[in-house]
Design an enzyme around this catalytic site. Sequence first.
Site, PDB file in Angstrom:
ATOM      1  N   ARG A  78       0.794  -1.235   0.000  1.00  0.00           N
ATOM      2  CA  ARG A  78       0.000   0.000   0.000  1.00  0.00           C
ATOM      3  C   ARG A  78       0.829   1.289   0.000  1.00  0.00           C
ATOM      4  NH1 ARG A  78      -2.533  -3.963   2.558  1.00  0.00           N
ATOM      5  NH2 ARG A  78      -4.701  -4.318   1.977  1.00  0.00           N
ATOM      6  N   HIS A 103      -0.758  -2.586  -4.478  1.00  0.00           N
ATOM      7  CA  HIS A 103      -0.118  -3.384  -5.518  1.00  0.00           C
ATOM      8  C   HIS A 103      -0.048  -2.692  -6.882  1.00  0.00           C
ATOM      9  CE1 HIS A 103       0.155  -6.410  -2.556  1.00  0.00           C
ATOM     10  NE2 HIS A 103      -0.975  -7.058  -2.763  1.00  0.00           N
ATOM     11  N   HIS A 177       3.265 -12.835  -5.676  1.00  0.00           N
ATOM     12  CA  HIS A 177       2.106 -13.025  -4.794  1.00  0.00           C
ATOM     13  C   HIS A 177       1.572 -14.456  -4.842  1.00  0.00           C
ATOM     14  CE1 HIS A 177      -1.211 -11.770  -2.330  1.00  0.00           C
ATOM     15  NE2 HIS A 177      -0.941 -10.487  -2.482  1.00  0.00           N
ATOM     16  N   ASP A 249      -1.611 -10.064   8.080  1.00  0.00           N
ATOM     17  CA  ASP A 249      -1.492  -9.334   6.814  1.00  0.00           C
ATOM     18  C   ASP A 249      -0.540  -8.182   7.110  1.00  0.00           C
ATOM     19  OD1 ASP A 249      -1.756  -8.268   4.342  1.00  0.00           O
ATOM     20  OD2 ASP A 249      -3.889  -7.777   4.490  1.00  0.00           O
ATOM     21  N   GLU A 315       5.460 -12.437   0.929  1.00  0.00           N
ATOM     22  CA  GLU A 315       5.775 -11.445  -0.110  1.00  0.00           C
ATOM     23  C   GLU A 315       7.003 -10.651   0.320  1.00  0.00           C
ATOM     24  OE1 GLU A 315       1.835  -9.409  -0.946  1.00  0.00           O
ATOM     25  OE2 GLU A 315       1.301 -10.933   0.498  1.00  0.00           O
TER      26      GLU A 315
HETATM   27  C1  BGC Z   1      -2.189  -7.510   1.029  1.00  0.00           C
HETATM   28  C2  BGC Z   1      -3.586  -7.882   1.431  1.00  0.00           C
HETATM   29  C3  BGC Z   1      -4.393  -8.070   0.185  1.00  0.00           C
HETATM   30  C4  BGC Z   1      -3.738  -9.136  -0.657  1.00  0.00           C
HETATM   31  C5  BGC Z   1      -4.372  -9.243  -1.987  1.00  0.00           C
HETATM   32  C6  BGC Z   1      -1.618  -8.660   0.287  1.00  0.00           C
HETATM   33  O1  BGC Z   1      -0.329  -8.377  -0.097  1.00  0.00           O
HETATM   34  O2  BGC Z   1      -1.400  -7.155   2.134  1.00  0.00           O
HETATM   35  O3  BGC Z   1      -4.169  -6.893   2.250  1.00  0.00           O
HETATM   36  O4  BGC Z   1      -5.711  -8.383   0.438  1.00  0.00           O
HETATM   37  O5  BGC Z   1      -2.393  -8.835  -0.869  1.00  0.00           O
HETATM   38  O6  BGC Z   1      -5.237 -10.254  -2.082  1.00  0.00           O
END
Ligand code: BGC
Length: 350
Positions: A78, A103, A177, A249, A315
Site C-alpha cells: 500500500r 499493488h 504473490h 497481513d 511477499e
Molecule cells: C495484502 C492484502 C491483500 C492481498 C491481496 C496482500 O499483499 O497485504 O491486504 O488483500 O495482498 O489479495
Amino acid sequence: MSKEHFGTLEDGTKVDIWTVRGGGITLRVLSYGGIVQTLELPDRHGHRANVALGFDNLDDYVAHSPYFGALIGRYGNRIARGRFTLDGTEYQVPVSDGPNSLHGGDQGFDKRVWAVEGFTDGGDGGLVLRRTSADGEMGFPGTLEVQVVYTLTADARWRIDYSATTDKATVVNLTSHTYFNLRGEGSGGVDDHEAEIAAHRFTPVDATQIPTGELAPVEGTPFDFRTAKAIGRDLRTPHQQILYGQGYDHNFVLDKGRTDLPEHVATVTDPVSGRTLRLATTEPGMQFYTGNFLAGAFAGPSGHVYRQGDAFCLETQHFPDSPNRPSFPSTVLRPGQTYRSTTVHSFGVS
Ligand code: BGC
C-alpha cells in the site's frame, strides 16, 4: 520447457502458458501477470501436488483474481491515499483498496502481458519475463524497464531475480504473490502449517492497513514466529493488529535487513505432507498474509472452493508506504541505478 496457448484477452491479445521442470518441481507460468499458475512438488512419499492457488482458465484471472501467483508492481503493497512526493513533485496513483493504493493500482504489473523467453543453463532452466512500464503508467513517473527471471535449479529451488532501470526518479517495490498451501491447493486451511520467521519486529498498521511508522517488537504478541509455531496458534487472539488485518497481513522487519545476497528469512512446513518451504531473500521486509480475504466465492483447479485461511503468502519486499516514510529503507530508483532483488524458495520434505 514448452509453451501453449492459455487464453485470449478481450482486446485479442493471446496469453501463453509455459511449463518449466527442474529439481522435481514443475512450474506453470502465464505471460499474463507473470502468474505462477501451478507449482507441483512431491511430498514425503513422492506424491505430487500443486501447492499454489490459482485458476484453470484466463477469464477467472481477469475477472476476480486476488493476485494469485502474480508479479506485483510497480509498487507492492500500500501507498497511503495513493499519494507521495518525490523530489518536490506530488504524484497521485490509483486508489484501489479503501482510501489507499494497493499493488501498483488497478492495472498493475499483475494485469499486463509480459514478453517471455525460456532458457536452460547447465542443470537449471527457467523463464525471462520482460516489460516496459511507460512513464506515467498508473501515475508513476519514469519509463521502467523491468526484467524478472524465474529459475528452477537442479537442487529443487525456485529462484526469482528482479531488476529494473528508469529514465526518471521513481519508486519501485516488486514482489511475487504466490498463495501457498503445502498440502495442496484446495485441501483446506493452513492453520496447522508450522512457520518460522526471522524477525524481531513488524510494522503495525492503522485501520486502513497503512503502517503507523513504528517498528514494534513481536515479543509477547501473536507476531512472534522467531521459533516455529502453527500458523493458527495465535490467529484467533483478539490483538488489535490481528483484527485490523483479519488475520496476519503484516510486514515483518527481517532481522538481516537489506542484503546483497539472499539470506534465510522463513521456513514453513506442512506436518501432514512433510513438504517444506525455506525462503531466502535480499529484501528487508516480508508481508506475511494468511489469505484473510478469500471469501468462498470461487474454486481453484482442484474444483474446491477457496475460503479464508486456505493459503499463506510470503511477499518479500520493502515496507508498505515507504514513499511516505523517510525512516523506512528507501524505494526510490534514479536514472543510472539498477533496482535488484532476489528471492529463493528451497523446497524439500521433512
Ligand atoms: C495484502 C492484502 C491483500 C492481498 C491481496 C496482500 O499483499 O497485504 O491486504 O488483500 O495482498 O489479495
